[in-house]
Design a protein around this motif. Structure first.
Motif, PDB file in Angstrom:
ATOM      1  N   ILE A 160       0.848  -1.193   0.000  1.00 45.09           N
ATOM      2  CA  ILE A 160       0.000   0.000   0.000  1.00 45.09           C
ATOM      3  C   ILE A 160       0.884   1.244   0.000  1.00 45.09           C
ATOM      4  CG2 ILE A 160      -1.715   1.333   1.294  1.00 45.09           C
ATOM      5  CD1 ILE A 160      -2.776  -1.270   2.420  1.00 45.09           C
ATOM      6  N   VAL A 176      -4.899   6.566  -1.753  1.00 43.25           N
ATOM      7  CA  VAL A 176      -4.339   5.227  -1.547  1.00 43.25           C
ATOM      8  C   VAL A 176      -4.064   4.570  -2.895  1.00 43.25           C
ATOM      9  CG1 VAL A 176      -4.722   2.931  -0.588  1.00 43.25           C
ATOM     10  CG2 VAL A 176      -5.534   4.939   0.657  1.00 43.25           C
ATOM     11  N   VAL A 178      -2.246   0.906  -4.616  1.00 46.22           N
ATOM     12  CA  VAL A 178      -1.908  -0.478  -4.280  1.00 46.22           C
ATOM     13  C   VAL A 178      -0.902  -0.996  -5.298  1.00 46.22           C
ATOM     14  CG1 VAL A 178      -2.772  -2.838  -4.176  1.00 46.22           C
ATOM     15  CG2 VAL A 178      -4.058  -1.020  -3.098  1.00 46.22           C
ATOM     16  N   MET A 212      -9.568   0.385   1.301  1.00 42.66           N
ATOM     17  CA  MET A 212      -9.111  -0.961   0.969  1.00 42.66           C
ATOM     18  C   MET A 212     -10.243  -1.978   1.048  1.00 42.66           C
ATOM     19  SD  MET A 212      -6.077  -0.746  -0.042  1.00 42.66           S
ATOM     20  CE  MET A 212      -5.934  -2.523  -0.206  1.00 42.66           C
ATOM     21  N   VAL A 223      -1.654  -7.781   2.756  1.00 44.20           N
ATOM     22  CA  VAL A 223      -0.737  -6.646   2.800  1.00 44.20           C
ATOM     23  C   VAL A 223       0.544  -7.024   3.534  1.00 44.20           C
ATOM     24  CG1 VAL A 223      -1.765  -5.701   4.930  1.00 44.20           C
ATOM     25  CG2 VAL A 223      -0.518  -4.194   3.368  1.00 44.20           C
ATOM     26  N   ILE A 226       3.680  -1.022   3.688  1.00 44.07           N
ATOM     27  CA  ILE A 226       2.977   0.242   3.448  1.00 44.07           C
ATOM     28  C   ILE A 226       4.011   1.349   3.334  1.00 44.07           C
ATOM     29  CG2 ILE A 226       2.573   0.488   5.943  1.00 44.07           C
ATOM     30  CD1 ILE A 226       0.095   2.187   5.196  1.00 44.07           C
TER      31      ILE A 226
END
Length: 424
Positions: A160, A176, A178, A212, A223, A226
């Motif tokens: 992330i 955000v 990904v 998410m 995940v 980050i």
């Protein structure tokens, strides 16, 4: 017997809250109490939410998503379309997609359709207004979101990337992205953006989780890392966003964005050098001197033409991409040095007819620009920042791997070490 509501979920945790799983998945309102969890255990609240237009729309989307695509009303309507009608709809979808892709207002759909008419492209007489364009954009976004869901479902692990920004209405927004790797292909996808009431760790964490969950129900199991900036609210050891996400998934790796860290490192190193402070004052002053005065700008262009040079205006010294702005500002100054100094000398002369304030500024800038130490340091900066800028651009590539990032970093370090040991 009571009414059974499959969408109502009771979270039997310390918070004791209720949520709506349909609303969590398909609603764009991430701050709703039935998304973040409501502690009001009243039947009236549940009924009010059930009757709301937002819940009804989310339920319709859920029902359509659960059914076979071939049997949905939308697909049946598309199948029944004649070829001319289908062509018109495709052109309209392309126009709306182009507006969204280029961040243009939806009101531009009017003149785009008028232009298509002049070119003989069939767009029809309907749906040529911003309101209908918004409907088209909704379905385009829905299809793109489905592609992201499919990719996240196929990925075994995800990373992330998140950052905050302020929109035109001066509201704090959290974005955000990904990063996934499926079948050896690395891809970075934009997942969503949502407003946060306050840019603290709690609200940012809630926003990230909400975004998410709207695209991947098991994201917390996938995940592994980050990436954020280095702000305390993000990387704080006790209550930062990364620490809060680690409470449920302790193996998450927090990564300080390498491009952002490079900028901060360069600023920390260079700010204590007095020569750099003088160069900063010179470049910032020259940019303002020519940017706010059309007369000075026109005379500088004339100076370039008299010397047979291509005009290059002084550019802004700072900005969001600090290294790139610094590199361009130094490059323009060095390449246009002769013309800039010639114009400053003309301006500070007594017979130039310029105001005394302008003459004083021109005299000050000319003295700094003619300093041999300043000029040599600008040349050094040009060489140094060009390599750091290339490194920054490489680190910002959406498909870069750890191995490639390490290789770029090592090669840049080798070049800088050669500069360090070079004798002039």
């Amino acid at each position: 017997m009571g009414v059974r509501r499959e969408w109502l979920v009771y979270n039997n945790s310390s918070a004791k809250t209720m949520t709506c799983n349909i609303f969590q998945r398909y609603s764009t309102n991430r701050s709703c109490s039935f998304v973040v969890g409501t502690s009001t255990m009243k039947l009236e609240s549940v009924k009010d939410h059930e009757k709301s237009n937002a819940h009804i729309n989310a339920a319709r989307i859920s029902t359509a998503a659960a059914g076979s695509i071939a049997t949905t009303a939308t697909v049946q309507a598309l199948i029944a379309m004649t070829d001319p009608t289908a062509t018109k709809m495709k052109n309209l979808f392309r126009n709306v997609h182009a507006l969204a892709k280029r961040s243009r207002p939806l009101s531009d759909i009017v003149w785009m359709c008028q232009l298509d008419d002049q070119k003989g492209i069939q767009v029809g007489g309907s749906y040529r207004n911003p309101v209908e364009a918004r409907v088209f954009l909704h379905y385009i976004a829905q299809m793109e979101r489905e592609k992201i869901r499919d990719r996240l479902k196929a990925a075994s692990h995800i990373g992330i990337m998140t950052d905050g920004s302020t929109d035109s209405s001066v509201k704090e927004e959290e974005m955000v992205y990904v990063r996934t790797c499926v079948a050896g292909t690395v891809e970075t996808s934009f997942v969503g953006i949502t407003a946060v009431e306050k840019a603290d760790a709690e609200n940012i964490t809630t926003a990230i989780k909400g975004i998410m969950e709207s695209v991947c129900c098991d994201w917390e199991d996938k995940v592994v890392a980050i990436s954020t900036d280095g702000a305390a609210v993000m990387v704080g050891a006790r209550s930062g966003v990364v620490s809060r996400l680690k409470e449920k998934t302790p193996y998450i790796i927090g990564v300080h964005c390498m491009a952002h860290r490079l900028e901060l490192s360069f600023k920390d190193v260079i700010k204590s050098i007095s020569l750099f402070q003088q160069v900063e004052e010179l470049l910032s002053g020259l940019y303002t001197f020519y940017h706010v005065s059309p007369l000075n700008r026109a005379n500088l262009v004339k100076s370039y033409k008299d010397l047979g040079m291509t005009p290059l205006m002084p550019t802004r010294f700072g900005g969001t991409r600090w290294l790139a702005h610094l590199s361009r500002a130094v490059d323009h100054f060095l390449r246009g040095y002769k013309a800039i100094v010639q114009h400053l000398d003309q301006l500070r002369s007594c017979d130039s007819g310029a105001m005394s304030v302008q003459q004083c500024k021109a005299k000050k800038f000319a003295q700094i620009a003619k300093d041999s130490g300043i000029l040599q340091f600008c040349g050094f900066l040009c060489d140094l920042v060009s390599h750091l800028g290339s490194l920054s651009q490489s680190l910002q590539r959406s498909n870069i791997t750890i191995a490639e990032a390490h290789s770029c970093l090592c090669s840049t370090q080798a070049v800088l070490m050669k500069y360090k040991t070079r004798y002039y």
